[in-house]
Design a protein around this motif. Sequence first.
Motif, PDB file in Angstrom:
ATOM      1  N   LEU A   1      11.656   4.912 -26.605  1.00 55.90           N
ATOM      2  CA  LEU A   1      10.892   3.659 -26.788  1.00 55.90           C
ATOM      3  C   LEU A   1      10.122   3.384 -25.703  1.00 55.90           C
ATOM      4  N   LEU A   2      10.125   3.857 -24.574  1.00 51.67           N
ATOM      5  CA  LEU A   2       9.430   3.787 -23.553  1.00 51.67           C
ATOM      6  C   LEU A   2       8.633   4.926 -22.932  1.00 51.67           C
TER       7      LEU A   2
ATOM      8  N   PRO B   1       8.688   4.931 -15.976  1.00 53.80           N
ATOM      9  CA  PRO B   1       8.332   3.726 -16.269  1.00 53.80           C
ATOM     10  C   PRO B   1       8.846   2.604 -15.203  1.00 53.80           C
ATOM     11  N   MET B   2      10.108   2.703 -14.710  1.00 53.54           N
ATOM     12  CA  MET B   2      10.268   1.776 -13.681  1.00 53.54           C
ATOM     13  C   MET B   2       9.532   1.785 -12.455  1.00 53.54           C
ATOM     14  N   TYR B   3       9.147   2.869 -12.235  1.00 55.48           N
ATOM     15  CA  TYR B   3       8.054   2.970 -10.764  1.00 55.48           C
ATOM     16  C   TYR B   3       6.544   2.702 -11.122  1.00 55.48           C
ATOM     17  N   TYR B   4       6.264   2.907 -12.378  1.00 52.23           N
ATOM     18  CA  TYR B   4       5.212   2.413 -13.134  1.00 52.23           C
ATOM     19  C   TYR B   4       4.666   0.915 -12.955  1.00 52.23           C
ATOM     20  N   PHE B   5       6.110   0.336 -13.450  1.00 54.78           N
ATOM     21  CA  PHE B   5       5.858  -1.264 -13.468  1.00 54.78           C
ATOM     22  C   PHE B   5       5.859  -1.728 -11.994  1.00 54.78           C
ATOM     23  N   LEU B   6       6.587  -0.968 -11.051  1.00 54.09           N
ATOM     24  CA  LEU B   6       6.854  -1.472  -9.769  1.00 54.09           C
ATOM     25  C   LEU B   6       5.298  -1.362  -8.984  1.00 54.09           C
ATOM     26  N   LEU B   7       4.519  -0.193  -9.478  1.00 56.27           N
ATOM     27  CA  LEU B   7       3.270  -0.246  -9.043  1.00 56.27           C
ATOM     28  C   LEU B   7       2.339  -1.329  -9.372  1.00 56.27           C
ATOM     29  N   ASN B   8       2.384  -1.864 -10.706  1.00 58.99           N
ATOM     30  CA  ASN B   8       1.734  -3.031 -11.248  1.00 58.99           C
ATOM     31  C   ASN B   8       2.064  -4.137 -10.367  1.00 58.99           C
ATOM     32  N   LEU B   9       3.576  -4.219 -10.189  1.00 58.01           N
ATOM     33  CA  LEU B   9       4.106  -5.397  -9.402  1.00 58.01           C
ATOM     34  C   LEU B   9       3.315  -5.491  -7.929  1.00 58.01           C
ATOM     35  N   SER B  10       3.262  -4.313  -7.425  1.00 58.04           N
ATOM     36  CA  SER B  10       2.590  -4.313  -6.053  1.00 58.04           C
ATOM     37  C   SER B  10       1.143  -4.646  -6.185  1.00 58.04           C
TER      38      SER B  10
ATOM     39  N   GLY C   1       0.998  -1.312   0.058  1.00 54.51           N
ATOM     40  CA  GLY C   1       0.072  -0.065   0.104  1.00 54.51           C
ATOM     41  C   GLY C   1       0.992   1.136  -0.057  1.00 54.51           C
ATOM     42  N   LEU C   2       1.903   1.247   0.673  1.00 51.01           N
ATOM     43  CA  LEU C   2       2.871   2.448   0.763  1.00 51.01           C
ATOM     44  C   LEU C   2       3.664   2.652  -0.595  1.00 51.01           C
ATOM     45  N   ILE C   3       4.009   1.544  -1.185  1.00 47.23           N
ATOM     46  CA  ILE C   3       4.393   1.745  -2.585  1.00 47.23           C
ATOM     47  C   ILE C   3       3.643   2.275  -3.636  1.00 47.23           C
ATOM     48  N   ILE C   4       2.219   1.649  -3.408  1.00 49.07           N
ATOM     49  CA  ILE C   4       1.252   2.018  -4.387  1.00 49.07           C
ATOM     50  C   ILE C   4       0.973   3.669  -4.278  1.00 49.07           C
ATOM     51  N   THR C   5       0.892   3.833  -2.944  1.00 46.55           N
ATOM     52  CA  THR C   5       0.354   5.407  -2.778  1.00 46.55           C
ATOM     53  C   THR C   5       1.443   6.244  -2.972  1.00 46.55           C
ATOM     54  N   ALA C   6       2.970   5.874  -2.578  1.00 45.71           N
ATOM     55  CA  ALA C   6       4.096   6.649  -3.047  1.00 45.71           C
ATOM     56  C   ALA C   6       3.978   6.884  -4.617  1.00 45.71           C
ATOM     57  N   VAL C   7       3.892   5.949  -5.240  1.00 42.75           N
ATOM     58  CA  VAL C   7       4.001   6.163  -6.634  1.00 42.75           C
ATOM     59  C   VAL C   7       3.039   6.988  -7.512  1.00 42.75           C
TER      60      VAL C   7
ATOM     61  N   TYR D   1       4.884 -12.868 -13.743  1.00 42.79           N
ATOM     62  CA  TYR D   1       6.017 -13.497 -14.610  1.00 42.79           C
ATOM     63  C   TYR D   1       6.165 -12.638 -15.901  1.00 42.79           C
ATOM     64  N   PHE D   2       5.102 -12.275 -16.511  1.00 41.35           N
ATOM     65  CA  PHE D   2       5.259 -11.475 -17.649  1.00 41.35           C
ATOM     66  C   PHE D   2       5.525 -10.032 -17.323  1.00 41.35           C
ATOM     67  N   LEU D   3       5.198  -9.391 -16.220  1.00 43.13           N
ATOM     68  CA  LEU D   3       5.541  -8.266 -15.848  1.00 43.13           C
ATOM     69  C   LEU D   3       7.026  -8.225 -15.365  1.00 43.13           C
ATOM     70  N   LEU D   4       7.365  -8.947 -14.927  1.00 47.54           N
ATOM     71  CA  LEU D   4       8.913  -9.169 -14.676  1.00 47.54           C
ATOM     72  C   LEU D   4       9.679  -9.258 -15.876  1.00 47.54           C
ATOM     73  N   THR D   5       9.285  -9.668 -16.836  1.00 49.50           N
ATOM     74  CA  THR D   5       9.672  -9.862 -18.229  1.00 49.50           C
ATOM     75  C   THR D   5       9.889  -8.275 -18.898  1.00 49.50           C
ATOM     76  N   VAL D   6       8.637  -7.494 -18.570  1.00 48.11           N
ATOM     77  CA  VAL D   6       8.517  -6.262 -19.048  1.00 48.11           C
ATOM     78  C   VAL D   6       9.761  -5.524 -18.499  1.00 48.11           C
ATOM     79  N   MET D   7       9.744  -5.619 -16.928  1.00 44.67           N
ATOM     80  CA  MET D   7      10.735  -4.781 -16.205  1.00 44.67           C
ATOM     81  C   MET D   7      12.035  -5.067 -16.505  1.00 44.67           C
TER      82      MET D   7
END
Length: 228
Positions: free
Chosen positions: A132-133, A53-62, A38-44, A109-115
């Motif tokens: 590109l991103l 992009p990095m934190y956007y994908f991290l939000l999806n991972l959370s 929740g803290l990660i999602i709120t912070a991002v 797993y697919f999201l980790l591939t994207v990251m």
Amino acid sequence: MSNNSEFLLLAFADTRELQLLHFWLFLGIYLAALLGNGLIITAVACDHHLHTPMYYFLLNLSLLDLGSISTTLPKAMANSLWDTRAISYLGCAAQLFFFFFSFLMSAEYFLLTVMACDHYIAICKPLHYGTLLGSRACVHMATAAWGTGFLNSVLHTANTFSLPLCQGNALDQFFGEIPQILKLTCSNACLKEIRLLVVSACLFFGCFVFIVLSYVQSFRAVLKIPSE
């Protein structure tokens, strides 16, 4: 499908004291996971400096991590608290779907591939990173990861629960999962699902190879940077 309207999950403990201990332990783990993600999602979401992009994908991972832990722990806590092993047929199907979707080599797993792709472009092709991103490309990549995981989970869940049960309804696991349900099916009926699992395993192995190769290339690029 058989006439069973529920499944029996594997019990964590036989004594009431241990059942209550498991309940409080799972509750602590669940609250910690909710707080951390929740803290990660709120912070991002709230800090515009993290809209990259990095934190956007991290939000999806959370979000996926919240989904995976919310699939199994609440039911495990309820069973420990109320001293029961039962889970309904629809409940087991929903548990299998969301667990396969959010954790078991699917959307996560697919999201980790994207990251991994994001990290590769950032390190090996930094001048083209913004091109590109862009925001649209990130949304498309995340949507593809979620959509692929969703379709994969629908396929496996529908196929698994279309098989006839011949071996009772007791699962040798704390939650509903494909291998344990296949053990309850007729011997010849599960071959189709096994073939689907093999196809999925090959797909995930391809993602794994891509992740490894992308990080190898990233490390090689970093090592080539001259040190002062």
